[in-house]
Every structure is written in structure tokens, then in C-alpha cells.
Motif scaffolding. Structure first.
Motif, PDB file in Angstrom:
ATOM      1  N   ASP A 117      -0.523  -2.542  -0.054  1.00  0.00           N
ATOM      2  CA  ASP A 117      -0.131  -1.477   0.880  1.00  0.00           C
ATOM      3  C   ASP A 117       1.305  -1.614   1.369  1.00  0.00           C
ATOM      4  O   ASP A 117       2.067  -0.649   1.341  1.00  0.00           O
ATOM      5  CB  ASP A 117      -1.113  -1.397   2.066  1.00  0.00           C
ATOM      6  N   GLN A 127      -8.251  -0.923   1.151  1.00  0.00           N
ATOM      7  CA  GLN A 127      -7.167   0.045   1.202  1.00  0.00           C
ATOM      8  C   GLN A 127      -6.260  -0.004  -0.031  1.00  0.00           C
ATOM      9  O   GLN A 127      -5.815   1.048  -0.525  1.00  0.00           O
ATOM     10  CB  GLN A 127      -6.332  -0.126   2.483  1.00  0.00           C
ATOM     11  N   VAL A 162      -8.356   7.037   6.098  1.00  0.00           N
ATOM     12  CA  VAL A 162      -8.301   7.032   4.631  1.00  0.00           C
ATOM     13  C   VAL A 162      -7.624   8.268   4.051  1.00  0.00           C
ATOM     14  O   VAL A 162      -7.317   8.303   2.853  1.00  0.00           O
ATOM     15  CB  VAL A 162      -9.716   6.882   4.022  1.00  0.00           C
ATOM     16  N   ALA A 168      -4.543   7.628   1.936  1.00  0.00           N
ATOM     17  CA  ALA A 168      -4.580   7.036   0.597  1.00  0.00           C
ATOM     18  C   ALA A 168      -3.974   7.965  -0.442  1.00  0.00           C
ATOM     19  O   ALA A 168      -3.245   7.508  -1.338  1.00  0.00           O
ATOM     20  CB  ALA A 168      -6.015   6.684   0.221  1.00  0.00           C
ATOM     21  N   LEU A 189      -7.918   1.814  -2.908  1.00  0.00           N
ATOM     22  CA  LEU A 189      -7.796   3.263  -2.770  1.00  0.00           C
ATOM     23  C   LEU A 189      -6.413   3.736  -3.196  1.00  0.00           C
ATOM     24  O   LEU A 189      -6.274   4.778  -3.850  1.00  0.00           O
ATOM     25  CB  LEU A 189      -8.070   3.683  -1.323  1.00  0.00           C
ATOM     26  N   LEU A 190      -5.379   2.983  -2.827  1.00  0.00           N
ATOM     27  CA  LEU A 190      -4.025   3.344  -3.236  1.00  0.00           C
ATOM     28  C   LEU A 190      -3.873   3.283  -4.754  1.00  0.00           C
ATOM     29  O   LEU A 190      -3.266   4.178  -5.365  1.00  0.00           O
ATOM     30  CB  LEU A 190      -3.016   2.406  -2.574  1.00  0.00           C
TER      31      LEU A 190
END
Length: 225
Positions: free
Chosen positions: A181, A119, A77, A80, A122-123
């Protein structure tokens, strides 16, 4: 800095997500910043099916591919932050004025339980920090379909994304930056954007961390990502 933060830094020092070099602060190392496979102006904006636009700062190869895979599948992570900031920069440079809110392509509840984090969320959260806003949960994944990376043919990837998402929150009237992503064939983003448009979104543009190079995309149409 709190004592717990100091202890965490000693036990788990920040590393460059690309080369894994220990850093003084979270981010990427100067060497990777110079040598990563950056997309140029002619290739950093791609038109997907239906005219949907997607921006990406990097090519999905070498250390970028390894960093993204660690991030998605192996708890990396720390990627990120750098990737989210690069996505924000690409979106600002290539899609400025095209959106007024930010959302992400979510994982399923089953995958979230297994992985422990989403994910793309988080981005999106990291990208939004640069704009001092919060992303909105405007999509929900309602079917735990096979991972796109497990499918070879572009047609199979497209079928795999149908009926997977539903609208959440209030997309109506909004111009949305949709973050994922990686944009490979674009099937996931196009499917998710279609749900947002059906829910009344005024516009959707997309951004991801990386594209496959055009020659890789052509090979993907013949059976490989």
C-alpha cells in the motif's frame, strides 16, 4: 444491473476515497484528480536498499494519507479501485517490461481475521484487472509483527520485518511486480523481495500507492515516519 446492486448503490453510493464526495460511479472525483499530490517523473521511481526499485504515483500526505488510513484501518475498501489503478499506471510507466507476474505483500492471518481483508491483495487484484491477469499468492506472512506505522526509527522498522515472510506458490524463475500500500522506509518491500529472491525469483520490482516526501523520509531516519 441486478436489483441487489441497485439497492446497494442507493444504500451505499460510491464516494471519492479522497474527499468523500458522492459519485455517480466508483472512482475519484475530477477535482481530486487535479489537486492530489502527484509525484513527478523525477520522484515517482525510488531505489530502495539493495537496488530494489519501487514506483508510486502519489505523495503520502493530506487526503492521500487519510484515504490510505481509512482503507487500511477503517474499512474504506472503496479506495482499492482508484489506488489499484493508479499503482498499475505507475508500474506500467516506470517498470514496463520488468515483470511478468504480480504478487502482493500479505498481512498476517491474525490481522486478516481482525480486518476482514488484505488491503495489498485488493490493490493487486484491482491493478491486475487492467492487464486482464490475476495476481499470485507468492508470499505468506508467518509472524504477526507490530505494525510498521507504530515504529519510529528506520532501524527498528528494518528489524521488525526480518523473518516475517516465507515463500508460497512458485516464485522460481519469475519476474515479479510486488505491490504494497505505502512505501515509507522500504523495509517491508525489501524484506519480502529478499524472500522471493531466495526462492528463486528471476527479478523483483515494486509498486505502491504513495511515498513520503524526501524531507519526511529524512525525518523518519531521525525517529519519525
Amino acid at each position: 444491473m441486478k436489483m441487489v446492486d441497485t439497492l446497494l448503490d442507493l444504500l451505499f453510493p460510491p464516494k471519492c476515497p479522497f474527499c468523500r464526495r458522492v459519485l455517480d460511479a466508483p472512482g475519484m472525483c475530477p477535482e481530486c484528480e487535479k489537486t492530489l499530490p502527484w509525484t513527478d517523473e523525477a520522484h515517482s521511481l525510488r531505489e530502495l536498499r539493495g537496488g530494489l526499485l519501487c514506483a508510486a504515483p502519489l505523495w503520502y500526505e493530506g487526503p492521500v494519507r487519510e484515504a490510505v488510513r481509512r482503507f487500511k484501518f477503517h474499512g474504506g475498501v472503496c479506495a482499492a479501485g482508484p489506488l489499484g489503478e493508479l499503482i498499475a499506471q505507475a508500474a506500467a510507466e516506470r517498470l514496463s517490461g520488468e515483470f511478468d507476474t504480480v504478487a502482493w505483500v500479505p498481512v498476517s492471518a491474525k490481522r486478516l481475521r481482525k480486518r476482514g481483508y488484505d488491503q495489498s491483495r485488493l490493490l493487486a487484484e484491482r491493478a491486475c484487472r487492467l492487464w486482464d491477469v490475476e495476481p499470485e499468492a507468492l508470499l505468506r506472512k508467518i509472524r504477526d509483527n507490530p505494525a510498521q506505522s507504530s515504529l519510529e526509527r528506520a532501524g527498528d522498522r528494518w528489524k521488525n520485518t526480518q523473518g516475517v515472510y516465507e515463500a508460497a506458490g512458485s516464485p522460481a524463475g519469475k519476474r515479479i511486480l510486488l505491490i504494497d500500500d505505502v512505501c515509507s522506509t522500504g523495509s517491508t518491500l525489501v524484506s519480502a523481495a529478499g524472500v522471493l529472491f531466495s526462492a528463486g525469483a528471476a527479478g523483483v520490482v515494486c509498486a505502491s500507492a504513495a511515498f513520503p516526501r524526501p524531507e519526511e523520509e529524512k525525518r523518519g531516519e531521525k525517529g519519525k515516519e
